[in-house]
Structures are given as C-alpha cells and as structure tokens.
Design a protein around this motif. Sequence first.
Motif, PDB file in Angstrom:
ATOM      1  N   TYR A  86       0.849  -1.215   0.000  1.00  0.00           N
ATOM      2  CA  TYR A  86       0.000   0.000   0.000  1.00  0.00           C
ATOM      3  C   TYR A  86       0.877   1.254   0.000  1.00  0.00           C
ATOM      4  CZ  TYR A  86      -1.852   4.132   2.083  1.00  0.00           C
ATOM      5  OH  TYR A  86      -2.109   5.461   2.317  1.00  0.00           O
ATOM      6  N   GLN A  87       1.858   1.297   0.896  1.00  0.00           N
ATOM      7  CA  GLN A  87       2.687   2.502   1.030  1.00  0.00           C
ATOM      8  C   GLN A  87       3.533   2.733  -0.216  1.00  0.00           C
ATOM      9  OE1 GLN A  87       2.176   4.601   3.276  1.00  0.00           O
ATOM     10  NE2 GLN A  87       3.990   5.510   4.209  1.00  0.00           N
TER      11      GLN A  87
ATOM     12  N   GLU B 104       2.770   1.904  -3.310  1.00  0.00           N
ATOM     13  CA  GLU B 104       1.905   2.445  -4.362  1.00  0.00           C
ATOM     14  C   GLU B 104       1.507   3.881  -4.066  1.00  0.00           C
ATOM     15  OE1 GLU B 104       1.449   0.994  -7.212  1.00  0.00           O
ATOM     16  OE2 GLU B 104       2.590  -0.726  -6.494  1.00  0.00           O
ATOM     17  N   THR B 105       1.396   4.237  -2.798  1.00  0.00           N
ATOM     18  CA  THR B 105       1.060   5.607  -2.417  1.00  0.00           C
ATOM     19  C   THR B 105       2.224   6.548  -2.698  1.00  0.00           C
ATOM     20  OG1 THR B 105      -0.532   4.903  -0.738  1.00  0.00           O
ATOM     21  CG2 THR B 105       0.453   7.080  -0.445  1.00  0.00           C
TER      22      THR B 105
ATOM     23  N   TYR C 150      -9.408  -3.186  -5.891  1.00  0.00           N
ATOM     24  CA  TYR C 150      -7.992  -2.947  -5.617  1.00  0.00           C
ATOM     25  C   TYR C 150      -7.723  -1.445  -5.510  1.00  0.00           C
ATOM     26  CZ  TYR C 150      -2.925  -2.735  -6.566  1.00  0.00           C
ATOM     27  OH  TYR C 150      -1.572  -2.470  -6.515  1.00  0.00           O
TER      28      TYR C 150
ATOM     29  N   LEU D 190      -7.208   0.839  -1.973  1.00  0.00           N
ATOM     30  CA  LEU D 190      -6.000   1.655  -1.815  1.00  0.00           C
ATOM     31  C   LEU D 190      -6.375   3.105  -1.505  1.00  0.00           C
ATOM     32  CD1 LEU D 190      -3.652   0.490  -4.746  1.00  0.00           C
ATOM     33  CD2 LEU D 190      -3.146   0.318  -2.307  1.00  0.00           C
TER      34      LEU D 190
ATOM     35  N   VAL E 258      -7.726   3.990   2.048  1.00  0.00           N
ATOM     36  CA  VAL E 258      -6.724   4.145   3.103  1.00  0.00           C
ATOM     37  C   VAL E 258      -6.286   5.609   3.154  1.00  0.00           C
ATOM     38  CG1 VAL E 258      -4.539   3.341   4.065  1.00  0.00           C
ATOM     39  CG2 VAL E 258      -5.921   1.786   2.705  1.00  0.00           C
TER      40      VAL E 258
ATOM     41  N   LEU F  85      -7.228   1.278   6.783  1.00  0.00           N
ATOM     42  CA  LEU F  85      -6.200   0.283   6.502  1.00  0.00           C
ATOM     43  C   LEU F  85      -6.725  -1.138   6.713  1.00  0.00           C
ATOM     44  CD1 LEU F  85      -3.234  -0.408   5.819  1.00  0.00           C
ATOM     45  CD2 LEU F  85      -2.748  -0.222   8.276  1.00  0.00           C
TER      46      LEU F  85
ATOM     47  N   TRP G 189      -8.273  -2.630   3.631  1.00  0.00           N
ATOM     48  CA  TRP G 189      -7.228  -2.956   2.661  1.00  0.00           C
ATOM     49  C   TRP G 189      -6.534  -4.265   3.043  1.00  0.00           C
ATOM     50  CZ3 TRP G 189      -5.056  -2.760  -1.867  1.00  0.00           C
ATOM     51  CH2 TRP G 189      -3.720  -3.163  -2.011  1.00  0.00           C
TER      52      TRP G 189
END
Length: 379
Positions: free
Chosen positions: A206-207, A209-210, A254, A258, A261, A267, A270
């Motif tokens: 997640y992080q 992609e962020t 998906y 994301l 979040v 979170l 997710w």
Amino acid sequence: MQDLSNFKAGVFAKTSGYKYFIPEKINMQYKWSDIELTQLCDKATLKLGELNAFASLVSDIDHFIQMHVAKEATVSSKIEGTQTNIEETLQREEFISPEKRNDWREVNNYIKALNEAINGLKKLPLSSRLLKKAHKTLLKNVRGEHKMPGEFRRSQNWIGGASLKDAVFVPPTADLVGQAIGDVENLMHNDECGLPHVMRIALAHYQFETIHPFLDGNGRIGRLMISLYFVSHEVLSKPVLYLSDFFEKNKTLYYDNLMRVRTHNNLVQWLKFVLVGIIETAQKAIDGLKKIIAIKKKIEEQKIVKLGKKITVAKTLSDYLFLQPIVLIDNVVKVTGLSKVSAYKLIEDFEKLGILVETTGMLRYRMFQFKEYFDIFKN
C-alpha cells in the motif's frame, strides 16, 4: 503502539492548483482487535505454509515456476494496459505482429526483471537497490525507457487524469520519496513491528503504491515486491505465489481499497482485501500444482511408454514442455539432439498421444502447444 483501527495514512497538502499526499511513516509497532482480521491473517499464513510444503514436494518445481512467472508478467502488465496474452508472451518476437511488439517487449522485460530480482535475493536483501535494478530491466528499450529507468523520480507524477489538476491521486513530492521508501524498507525488515508477514507486506505494498517512487512501472514493481518479500523472508522457499491475477480480476476493489486508506484511513479493509487475495491465490497455486503432477504422471506412465525405443528422448521432450509449453521444430531439435526429420516424427507421436496440438495451421513455422498444461495457467 499503533492500533490498526486508528491508522493515520497521512495528509493532503495543497500547492499551485492541486493537492498532493504526504504519507505518515509506517515503520512502528502495531496491534489490532478486529477478530475477522485475525482469522483472515491466520488462514492466509496457514495457506502459505501449505503451499510452501506442497511446492517442496514437487520435483522439477523450477520448471513450473517459469510458467507462473510468465503468467504473472502477462497479467501484471495487463493491469497497466498491455494487450499481450500468455500464448504470445511465450513466442519469439519475430512471430508477434508489429503492432503488438512493444507490449510483448514490456511483458518479457518483466519476466527478465522478476527472474533477475529473485536470483538477486541470493546476494542482496529486499531493498531499494534491488527494486531499482528490476525497474531498470523493466523499462529497457520500451515505451518508458526515457522515464528514468532504475532511478527514483525527481519530478512530480500523478495517477489518473490528464494533468496534476484533474488527477485522481497525486503522490508525495519527489523530495519526500527517498525517506518514505527507506521507511517502507525498514518496516519490511522490522520483525518487532507486531505484524505477521502477510499483513506486513500488504501494508508495505500500500505505502509503495502511495509513494509511487518511479515515473513509470510503479504498479508492476510494487506487485513484484510482494513475491520477493515472501521469498526473502523464507515464507516461501520458491516464488510460487503471485497476486496480480487476483488484483486484475478485482481491479476496481484494488484501486478503491487503496484510495480509501488515503482518504478514510481505512487500513483494516485494505488488509482484509489482500489477505483474501493471498488465501485464494495460494489455494489456486496448490490446485494448479496438483493438476501438473497428475498430468506429468499420466504422460510418463500412460502415454510415452507406448513409444517403445523412443521413450528416453520422449521423456526429454516432455520434461522440456513443462518449461516451454509452446515449441517450434527448432526447439525440439535443439533439446533432443534429433535430426529435423526425426524431431518431426516425435512431434507427430506427441500429437497422436494428445500431448501436443498444432496451433498455427501453417506449413512453415508451425507451432505446437502443450495444451493440457497450458490451460492450467489460462484460467
């Protein structure tokens, strides 16, 4: 200690005409009280253990991994918009129509990047350095070759929309990337964080992609990171789990999960989504390996035994087909050492036995597919 239900993803900051996201650090200690999350976590962990145990019992597992890699590369690239299918992925470039060759190169670059990264784990930890090397291979001689291959971005990027002003999401500014990715690395190697591996990599993905640290290829590298994580932490001894197929089939969820979040600090949802993906994908991989073993046994014990004196060379070809399930006559000549005439006769034997199927209908450059095996990876 951070409770997952009170997770703070970060804040949106405003600059000239658009908002960008500043993520909070994630490398810390965590706790949670959500019973469903615990149950899913336990189930995902057990299912990965089952997959790992099963894969360790399969002889020639490295042969089958290459088909997993080919499918992962095809599907992960499909999420980003390429149109190559798995049959084309396994063919030589000269047999691909000119309008599809860029897509074919991108997918085959991904295969090379993935294989190199897995081998790289023998010398390097899962790190920015390893991911940058994979990224450099991914973008070599394809459409993204001018977008800083192998380097973190030094300018602002965005996701969705035609510009920063109408983007769906704008990641953090370039000056924040290095520190933010370092924090992700620290979490992945922090065994005191309180998160089991299946949850730790879900949070790390997640992080990543962020942050969107590269100008191009972030999705593919971020998904590759999941497979590398499980191997590097010896959750899996072999890279037999790839989540891109689950993400592609649930693409809207998906991206929505994301985004929630970032916008709602959700979170937990997710994590549940990824854990379901791990459970389903691991079970699918186990089922696939069982089918492969059954096919291999049937060929060796019921089919090629009918070929009499040719059985040794037939075994050589059948083993090769599990590695490369689409072949030309030249492949068969090379792998068996037979003359072209004898190789054609062996292919004819394999066609009669229902192992190979001719797929082109041409007189020259005929291709033969190991269809029963191939179909396992098409579903």
